[in-house]
Design a protein around this motif. Structure first.
Motif, PDB file in Angstrom:
ATOM      1  N   MET A   1       0.851  -1.181   0.000  1.00  0.00           N
ATOM      2  CA  MET A   1       0.000   0.000   0.000  1.00  0.00           C
ATOM      3  C   MET A   1       0.899   1.248   0.000  1.00  0.00           C
ATOM      4  O   MET A   1       1.865   1.333   0.747  1.00  0.00           O
ATOM      5  N   ALA A   2       0.556   2.203  -0.844  1.00  0.00           N
ATOM      6  CA  ALA A   2       1.349   3.432  -0.961  1.00  0.00           C
ATOM      7  C   ALA A   2       1.300   4.224   0.337  1.00  0.00           C
ATOM      8  O   ALA A   2       0.245   4.403   0.923  1.00  0.00           O
ATOM      9  N   ARG A   3       2.451   4.675   0.754  1.00  0.00           N
ATOM     10  CA  ARG A   3       2.539   5.511   1.946  1.00  0.00           C
ATOM     11  C   ARG A   3       2.884   6.942   1.584  1.00  0.00           C
ATOM     12  O   ARG A   3       3.088   7.779   2.441  1.00  0.00           O
ATOM     13  N   GLN A   4       2.986   7.217   0.267  1.00  0.00           N
ATOM     14  CA  GLN A   4       3.238   8.582  -0.189  1.00  0.00           C
ATOM     15  C   GLN A   4       2.764   8.719  -1.625  1.00  0.00           C
ATOM     16  O   GLN A   4       2.592   7.731  -2.330  1.00  0.00           O
ATOM     17  N   ASP A   5       2.557   9.946  -2.033  1.00  0.00           N
ATOM     18  CA  ASP A   5       2.159  10.220  -3.405  1.00  0.00           C
ATOM     19  C   ASP A   5       2.628  11.624  -3.758  1.00  0.00           C
ATOM     20  O   ASP A   5       2.650  12.512  -2.892  1.00  0.00           O
ATOM     21  N   VAL A   6       3.029  11.807  -4.997  1.00  0.00           N
ATOM     22  CA  VAL A   6       3.437  13.105  -5.518  1.00  0.00           C
ATOM     23  C   VAL A   6       2.717  13.294  -6.842  1.00  0.00           C
ATOM     24  O   VAL A   6       2.752  12.406  -7.698  1.00  0.00           O
ATOM     25  N   VAL A   7       2.056  14.429  -6.987  1.00  0.00           N
ATOM     26  CA  VAL A   7       1.371  14.738  -8.243  1.00  0.00           C
ATOM     27  C   VAL A   7       1.721  16.150  -8.672  1.00  0.00           C
ATOM     28  O   VAL A   7       1.998  17.018  -7.843  1.00  0.00           O
ATOM     29  N   THR A  21      -9.835  14.800  -4.025  1.00  0.00           N
ATOM     30  CA  THR A  21     -10.302  13.461  -4.388  1.00  0.00           C
ATOM     31  C   THR A  21      -9.169  12.446  -4.260  1.00  0.00           C
ATOM     32  O   THR A  21      -9.347  11.365  -3.689  1.00  0.00           O
ATOM     33  N   ARG A  22      -8.007  12.803  -4.754  1.00  0.00           N
ATOM     34  CA  ARG A  22      -6.861  11.884  -4.687  1.00  0.00           C
ATOM     35  C   ARG A  22      -6.395  11.669  -3.254  1.00  0.00           C
ATOM     36  O   ARG A  22      -6.069  10.548  -2.854  1.00  0.00           O
ATOM     37  N   LEU A  23      -6.344  12.762  -2.457  1.00  0.00           N
ATOM     38  CA  LEU A  23      -5.915  12.627  -1.068  1.00  0.00           C
ATOM     39  C   LEU A  23      -6.920  11.802  -0.271  1.00  0.00           C
ATOM     40  O   LEU A  23      -6.515  10.954   0.534  1.00  0.00           O
ATOM     41  N   ALA A  24      -8.199  12.022  -0.469  1.00  0.00           N
ATOM     42  CA  ALA A  24      -9.216  11.249   0.258  1.00  0.00           C
ATOM     43  C   ALA A  24      -9.076   9.759  -0.049  1.00  0.00           C
ATOM     44  O   ALA A  24      -9.166   8.917   0.863  1.00  0.00           O
ATOM     45  N   ALA A  25      -8.834   9.418  -1.307  1.00  0.00           N
ATOM     46  CA  ALA A  25      -8.646   8.009  -1.670  1.00  0.00           C
ATOM     47  C   ALA A  25      -7.398   7.437  -0.993  1.00  0.00           C
ATOM     48  O   ALA A  25      -7.431   6.335  -0.438  1.00  0.00           O
ATOM     49  N   PHE A  26      -6.306   8.192  -1.010  1.00  0.00           N
ATOM     50  CA  PHE A  26      -5.063   7.770  -0.373  1.00  0.00           C
ATOM     51  C   PHE A  26      -5.275   7.524   1.124  1.00  0.00           C
ATOM     52  O   PHE A  26      -4.859   6.497   1.665  1.00  0.00           O
ATOM     53  N   LEU A  27      -5.929   8.463   1.795  1.00  0.00           N
ATOM     54  CA  LEU A  27      -6.139   8.329   3.239  1.00  0.00           C
ATOM     55  C   LEU A  27      -7.100   7.193   3.565  1.00  0.00           C
ATOM     56  O   LEU A  27      -6.913   6.479   4.557  1.00  0.00           O
ATOM     57  N   THR A  28      -8.108   6.993   2.732  1.00  0.00           N
ATOM     58  CA  THR A  28      -9.041   5.883   2.938  1.00  0.00           C
ATOM     59  C   THR A  28      -8.306   4.548   2.807  1.00  0.00           C
ATOM     60  O   THR A  28      -8.486   3.653   3.629  1.00  0.00           O
TER      61      THR A  28
END
Length: 131
Positions: A1-7, A21-28
């Motif tokens: 599971m990703a623990r970080q993301d950069v866009v 939207t992207r952050l909510a999906a990541f945190l969920t």
């Protein structure tokens, strides 16, 4: 599971909704509570809105948005291509129509700071264990 993301997203007023939207999906996916998600979305929206209102796009017309989870903390950052001398929250009242962004970030995030080494990067940290 990703623990970080950069866009890298467009330097436009519509960008906060895309990033939320992207952050909510990541945190969920990382099992964050609804309170953490709500607070993180508020902070990220204000960070991006401030960048669009007061910053400048990078050479490619975008801004960099990143988030990561480590040691029970969520770190958010938004980087634009501008350079400023200082960033400080300003006092506002119920009738203020603008100027609330950094004050909101200051009140919701556990900690925030600015790095101006390469453009302007606003960072914020939120505990994943909010009460």
């Amino acid at each position: 599971m990703a623990r970080q993301d950069v866009v890298r997203l467009p330097f436009e007023r519509s960008t906060p909704s895309i990033a939320r939207t992207r952050l909510a999906a990541f945190l969920t996916q990382n099992h964050a509570s609804s309170d953490v998600i709500d607070d993180a979305l508020i902070v990220l929206s204000e960070m991006i809105a401030n960048a669009v209102s007061h910053g400048v796009p990078g050479p490619d017309g975008t801004m960099e948005i990143r988030w990561s989870i480590a040691k029970g903390l969520l770190e958010l950052s938004v980087t634009d291509g501008g350079h400023v001398d200082t960033l400080k929250p300003v006092d506002f009242d119920a009738d203020s129509l603008s100027g609330r962004g950094l004050s909101i970030i200051s009140r919701v995030a556990d900690r925030w700071w600015v790095d101006m080494d390469q453009g302007t990067r606003v960072n914020a940290m939120l505990s994943l264990h909010r009460s």
